[in-house]
Design a protein around this motif. Structure first.
Motif, mmCIF file in Angstrom:
data_model
loop_
_atom_site.group_PDB
_atom_site.id
_atom_site.type_symbol
_atom_site.label_atom_id
_atom_site.label_comp_id
_atom_site.label_asym_id
_atom_site.label_seq_id
_atom_site.Cartn_x
_atom_site.Cartn_y
_atom_site.Cartn_z
ATOM 1 N N GLY A 88 0.808 -1.228 0.000
ATOM 2 C CA GLY A 88 0.000 0.000 0.000
ATOM 3 C C GLY A 88 0.828 1.258 0.000
ATOM 4 N N PHE A 89 2.017 1.181 -0.611
ATOM 5 C CA PHE A 89 2.958 2.290 -0.619
ATOM 6 C C PHE A 89 2.517 3.334 -1.634
ATOM 7 C CE2 PHE A 89 7.517 3.693 -0.456
ATOM 8 C CZ PHE A 89 7.642 3.653 0.916
ATOM 9 N N GLY A 90 2.444 4.587 -1.242
ATOM 10 C CA GLY A 90 2.035 5.603 -2.209
ATOM 11 C C GLY A 90 2.088 6.993 -1.614
ATOM 12 N N LYS A 91 1.770 7.973 -2.448
ATOM 13 C CA LYS A 91 1.737 9.347 -1.978
ATOM 14 C C LYS A 91 0.615 10.077 -2.681
ATOM 15 C CE LYS A 91 4.440 13.517 -1.512
ATOM 16 N NZ LYS A 91 5.704 14.190 -1.686
ATOM 17 N N GLN A 92 -0.190 10.739 -1.878
ATOM 18 C CA GLN A 92 -1.342 11.489 -2.389
ATOM 19 C C GLN A 92 -0.933 12.439 -3.512
ATOM 20 O OE1 GLN A 92 -4.511 11.537 -0.194
ATOM 21 N NE2 GLN A 92 -5.322 12.049 -2.210
ATOM 22 N N GLY A 93 -1.609 12.382 -4.638
ATOM 23 C CA GLY A 93 -1.348 13.311 -5.729
ATOM 24 C C GLY A 93 -0.052 13.032 -6.477
ATOM 25 N N VAL B 16 10.478 4.431 -3.964
ATOM 26 C CA VAL B 16 11.234 3.272 -3.485
ATOM 27 C C VAL B 16 12.570 3.716 -2.904
ATOM 28 C CG1 VAL B 16 12.506 1.244 -4.290
ATOM 29 C CG2 VAL B 16 10.127 1.560 -4.958
ATOM 30 N N PHE B 17 13.148 4.743 -3.477
ATOM 31 C CA PHE B 17 14.469 5.187 -3.007
ATOM 32 C C PHE B 17 14.359 6.276 -1.933
ATOM 33 C CE2 PHE B 17 18.741 7.189 -3.575
ATOM 34 C CZ PHE B 17 19.473 6.062 -3.219
ATOM 35 N N GLY B 18 13.146 6.646 -1.552
ATOM 36 C CA GLY B 18 13.002 7.644 -0.485
ATOM 37 C C GLY B 18 13.240 9.071 -0.941
ATOM 38 N N ALA B 19 13.432 9.283 -2.257
ATOM 39 C CA ALA B 19 13.647 10.646 -2.749
ATOM 40 C C ALA B 19 12.360 11.455 -2.648
ATOM 41 C CB ALA B 19 14.133 10.610 -4.200
ATOM 42 N N GLU B 20 11.245 10.730 -2.581
ATOM 43 C CA GLU B 20 9.935 11.336 -2.350
ATOM 44 C C GLU B 20 9.383 10.572 -1.158
ATOM 45 O OE1 GLU B 20 8.023 14.197 -3.392
ATOM 46 O OE2 GLU B 20 9.480 14.027 -4.986
ATOM 47 N N ARG B 21 8.769 11.263 -0.199
ATOM 48 C CA ARG B 21 8.306 10.600 1.014
ATOM 49 C C ARG B 21 6.918 10.045 0.821
ATOM 50 N NH1 ARG B 21 9.903 13.560 6.644
ATOM 51 N NH2 ARG B 21 8.680 12.073 7.828
ATOM 52 N N ALA B 22 6.755 8.754 1.010
ATOM 53 C CA ALA B 22 5.436 8.143 0.890
ATOM 54 C C ALA B 22 4.579 8.582 2.070
ATOM 55 C CB ALA B 22 5.570 6.626 0.878
ATOM 56 N N ASP B 23 3.264 8.762 1.823
ATOM 57 C CA ASP B 23 2.412 9.126 2.953
ATOM 58 C C ASP B 23 1.437 8.012 3.310
ATOM 59 O OD1 ASP B 23 0.668 9.324 0.868
ATOM 60 O OD2 ASP B 23 0.327 11.481 1.035
ATOM 61 N N ALA C 66 -0.621 5.029 -11.609
ATOM 62 C CA ALA C 66 -1.011 3.883 -10.781
ATOM 63 C C ALA C 66 -0.445 2.612 -11.412
ATOM 64 C CB ALA C 66 -2.531 3.792 -10.695
ATOM 65 N N HIS C 67 -0.168 1.610 -10.578
ATOM 66 C CA HIS C 67 0.225 0.301 -11.095
ATOM 67 C C HIS C 67 -1.058 -0.395 -11.514
ATOM 68 C CE1 HIS C 67 4.311 0.043 -8.854
ATOM 69 N NE2 HIS C 67 4.018 1.281 -9.160
ATOM 70 N N VAL C 68 -1.189 -0.774 -12.785
ATOM 71 C CA VAL C 68 -2.467 -1.323 -13.222
ATOM 72 C C VAL C 68 -2.412 -2.809 -13.517
ATOM 73 C CG1 VAL C 68 -3.417 0.831 -14.078
ATOM 74 C CG2 VAL C 68 -2.048 -0.609 -15.593
ATOM 75 N N GLU C 69 -1.238 -3.346 -13.790
ATOM 76 C CA GLU C 69 -1.209 -4.764 -14.125
ATOM 77 C C GLU C 69 0.182 -5.326 -13.884
ATOM 78 O OE1 GLU C 69 -3.417 -5.482 -17.563
ATOM 79 O OE2 GLU C 69 -2.910 -7.620 -17.672
#
Lengths: 331, 516
Positions: free
Chosen positions: B275-280, B312-319, B485-488
């Motif tokens: 469930g890893f992701g970031k709004q927007g 995945v690399f933490g360059a953007e912080r998942a929320d 989004a990951h779709v498949e």
């Protein structure tokens, strides 16, 4: 809206400061003191009028103090030693100043150098040349000098609005018109907003840069002439450090050093605030005149902090979508 | 090819580009490209990063000089040498980053340098009246006296367009104009574009939003690797074919053989995201990476591939969501955390985010290892030399001189040195974003071989690429992304170019029909 806010803040500081001074020394609130304040700071007001163009365009001019020194020495020598009529000497020195400013502007533009460095070099150059001309203080005794010093408009309450104070006010009005009402003025703001975008919009950036520094140097030359009337002498050490007082006046007047924003009226208020501090110290009589510098320093800090605070506030409030109301959009 | 790119007879050609070629060093950024824009036509220019879109625009607008070819505007040959030249000729460009003056009023921005004056004084009221009337034509009723910066990006875009058109531009190039606009603002912009096209202005629309391309454009030209793939009427081009033009090669060209696919459940999971992701930024996704396995990320530009890598690399912080390494929960808030866990990341922008051009090959290779050890435990010069030489030999970096500034190496060798940088830290997981971008054909095959070798050594690899047959060659699994989004997820024998293309294009054409 923001520009007017910073002018308002400067005005409030000036009024509050003046009221406080007047409460302690009721004599300060007289046309005599106010008129003297204008006379004493006439040259500063004139240099600041030029500096404002440079700073709004995103540059800086450190050479103005030296240009004033050079002008006083050159005028004194020309009038007293070389026998040139004063008016011709004025015209000559202003042409020299214009060439000097144009050269700095051209170097800044063509070699894409930081204005700080180029005008720093200009500062040393102008100061050096004035020492070359003469190292002593040369009194000026030409009749026009005593005539101009004697001229004044009498104000009710015993104040004398002197010729040089009038000159400053006229120059400030002309500069305000030039900055706020002409294409030239709009281009100055544009340059301070983004040099690259201004060039892309077809504004001749090079000639603009040259004209802006030319204007600053010519006004510094005019300030030098006014300074020579004020002191009735030419001296190569005069107006040392005035470039910094000028920059301080401009910043206190609500101009961003990064360019793109500012006004002549704010700068004038900044000059008056510095003059007011000086007047207070003179009235007090026990304080060292160097307290002027300390007070100016503190004020500068306060104003810069205030500007940053206001900008942060403006940024936060502009997060909510600002007023775009498309006609056809009825969703 | 020439007849497929000819404009339909109904529209006279406005901008006609023939045989345009431009090289940077050994790399051909544009190779014999033709492009024709008709009067009143909205023409999409599509391609992945590095396809040559921006080079084409920059040549047309005079930022770059061309090596060969002709550019004709309304049947007159032009050769602009600056953006201003191009503007004078009638070609205006509006970039995603608006090139106007945020500190000036909207009216001043519209009329800077040509304000109405009387006796040298700008007639402010008259200028505002004209500006207001001009923008009304574009559907904007705003206070033109307010600073430009106080308005949304959409208004700024329209102001820039209005200024350009008012300056008698006949060709308007819009470079990713909708990237920072919301749906409603896009509609306003599209209305403006339709109006201008009806007035006979030719518009080049660069975008990676295919829905918008189908909505607004008449024709589409696709570039790939600096070459013209084709120009088509959009109405007669199914979306699958368009995506194939952008990503796929002709099937006959596929020469790489598929990696032998073992049952991937046999391998142990080393890094897993739930469930890893970031709004927007990117919709939450699940992702399991196993030792000795290559996972490919496929999708169009802007679909969320690089976004996945950065999360995945933490360059953007998942929320949202959680990450585990070897079954243990981990903190992943910065690239520093990621490097500490044994993750490595070779970014897409090799020149700006990867190599330090002035430093030598040796210094570039030991950079990540040194950073991990901390500044107070420097690697000795002998250790550095040893590491550098080992990887230069292992990856065959040429020339094999560790003391050469890395900026002087070819793209392929720079990429190998970057790989070496992370391999020296003996990572658990390596993320490669477009490892073969801008690399000549020989080095290309070598990098692919390296990716396979690395995988056999027990590394987990996450690889992003626009080259689908390349992804198919080395991936055990392929994740397909669409609209952030990951779709498949495709596994085993399902990993082939046609199934990836189908997944990328899936349900979009249907949605198109529902919408229209």
């Amino acid at each position: 809206m923001k520009a007017s806010t910073s002018i308002a803040i400067t005005a409030v500081v000036l009024v509050v400061g003046f009221v406080l001074c007047a409460l302690q020394f009721p004599n300060i609130a007289s046309t005599r003191v106010v008129a003297n304040l204008l006379t004493d700071n006439a040259f500063l007001g004139i240099v600041a009028a030029g500096m404002i163009f440079v700073i709004i365009s995103g540059g800086i001019d450190l050479s103005v103090g030296s240009v004033i020194g050079f002008t006083t020495v050159f005028v004194a020598l020309a009038v007293e030693r070389w026998g040139i009529p004063p008016l011709a000497a004025f015209a000559l020195v202003l042409v020299l100043c214009a060439l000097f400013g144009a050269a700095m502007g051209a170097i800044i533009h063509v070699f894409d150098l930081p204005p700080f460095i180029v005008t720093l070099a200009g500062m040393f150059l102008a100061r050096g040349v004035s020492f070359l001309l003469s190292t002593e203080s040369i009194p000026i005794t030409a009749p026009i000098y005593s005539a101009v010093s004697d001229f004044a408009i009498r104000l009710p309450g015993g104040g004398r609005l002197t010729a040089i104070a009038i000159a400053m006010l006229v120059i400030l009005v002309v500069c305000a018109l030039l900055l706020h009402l002409t294409r030239f003025g709009a281009n100055v703001y544009a340059l301070g907003g983004s040099r690259a975008a201004t060039a892309l919009m077809g504004i001749p950036v090079g000639p603009m840069t040259i004209r802006i520094y030319m204007l600053s140097s010519v006004l510094a030359g005019l300030a030098g002439i006014v300074f020579s009337f004020y002191t009735a002498a030419g001296y190569s050490l005069s107006a040392v450090g005035v470039e910094l007082d000028t920059i301080a006046a401009v910043v206190i007047g609500g101009t961003l050093l990064t360019g793109g924003q500012g006004s002549v009226i704010g700068t004038f208020l900044g000059v008056l605030i510095q003059g007011m501090i000086q007047t207070y110290i003179n009235f007090d009589g026990t304080l060292s005149s160097w307290w002027t510098k300390i007070a100016t320093g503190v004020l500068l800090f306060v104003f810069i902090a205030l500007q940053q605070g206001l900008m942060a506030l403006a940024r936060r409030s502009s997060v909510k979508p600002a007023g775009a109301k498309p006609v056809g959009a009825s969703t | 090819m020439s007849d497929s790119s000819a404009p339909p007879a109904t529209r006279p050609a406005l901008l006609d580009i023939r045989g345009l070629t431009k090289s940077f060093g050994a790399l051909k950024a544009l190779d014999d490209v033709d492009f024709t824009l008709g009067e009143g036509e909205i023409h999409a220019l599509l391609g992945e990063n590095g396809a040559g879109k921006s080079t084409l625009i920059k040549v047309v607008t005079g930022v770059f000089a061309r090596d060969a070819g002709t550019v004709r505007l309304a049947n007159r040959e032009i050769a602009p040498r600056s953006a201003k030249d191009a503007l004078d000729a009638g070609i205006a460009t509006v970039y995603q980053e608006v090139n106007l003056l945020p500190n000036l009023s909207v009216a001043q921005n519209l009329y800077l340098g040509r304000q109405p004056t009387r006796f040298g004084v700008v007639r402010e009221a008259e200028m505002k009246r004209r500006a207001h009337a001009l923008l009304l034509d574009y559907g904007l009723d705003i206070d033109v006296g307010a600073p430009l910066a106080s308005y949304s990006v959409a208004v700024q875009h329209i102001t820039a367009i209005a200024r350009a058109v008012d300056l008698s531009a006949r060709v308007l190039i819009l470079d990713e104009p909708t990237a920072s606009l919301d749906r409603h603002e896009v509609e306003i912009l599209f209305k403006v574009m339709r109006k201008l096209a009806a007035d006979g202005i030719g518009i080049v629309f660069v975008s990676h939003f295919l829905d918008q391309v189908y909505e607004i454009c008449d024709r589409v030209t696709v570039l790939r690797n600096g070459r013209l793939i084709g120009s088509r009427e959009i109405a007669q081009l199914p979306r699958l074919d368009l995506i194939r033009m952008m990503l796929g090669r002709e099937l006959a060209e596929t020469t790489h053989e598929r990696a032998a696919s073992q049952p991937d459940t046999a391998r142990e999971v080393c890094v897993s995201f739930k469930g890893f992701g970031k709004q927007g930024y990117l919709a939450p996704f699940d992702l399991e990476l196993r030792r000795g396995e290559v996972v490919g990320l496929a999708g169009l530009l802007g679909s969320g591939r690089t976004e996945t890598a950065r999360l995945v690399f933490g360059a953007e912080r998942a929320d949202s969501g959680a990450a585990t390494v070897d079954g243990k929960a981990i903190r992943l808030n910065s690239p520093r955390d990621a490097a500490g866990l044994g993750f490595g990341y070779c970014p897409e922008e090799r020149k700006t985010e990867g190599i330090v051009a002035e430093l030598t090959v040796r210094e570039n290779i030991v950079l990540a290892l040194q950073a991990r050890r901390g500044l107070h435990r420097p690697l000795s010069r002998r250790e550095q030399d040893e590491i550098a030489l080992r990887y230069i030999r292992m990856l065959d970096i040429r020339p094999p001189d560790p003391e050469r500034p890395i900026g002087l190496l070819s793209g392929g060798n720079q990429q190998k040195a970057l790989l070496a940088r992370w391999l020296a830290t003996s990572p658990k997981l390596l993320v490669l974003d477009e490892p073969t971008r801008g690399i000549d054909v020989g080095a290309h095959a070598e990098i692919i071989r390296l990716v396979r070798d690395l995988c056999e050594q027990g590394l987990a690899l996450l690889v992003i690429s626009s080259e689908l047959d390349e992804i198919v060659t080395y991936s055990n699994r392929v994740i397909v992304l669409r609209d952030r989004a990951h779709v498949e997820e495709l596994k085993g024998d399902a990993v082939e170019v046609s199934s990836i293309l189908a997944a990328i294009a899936a349900d979009a054409p249907a949605a198109q029909e529902v919408a229209s």
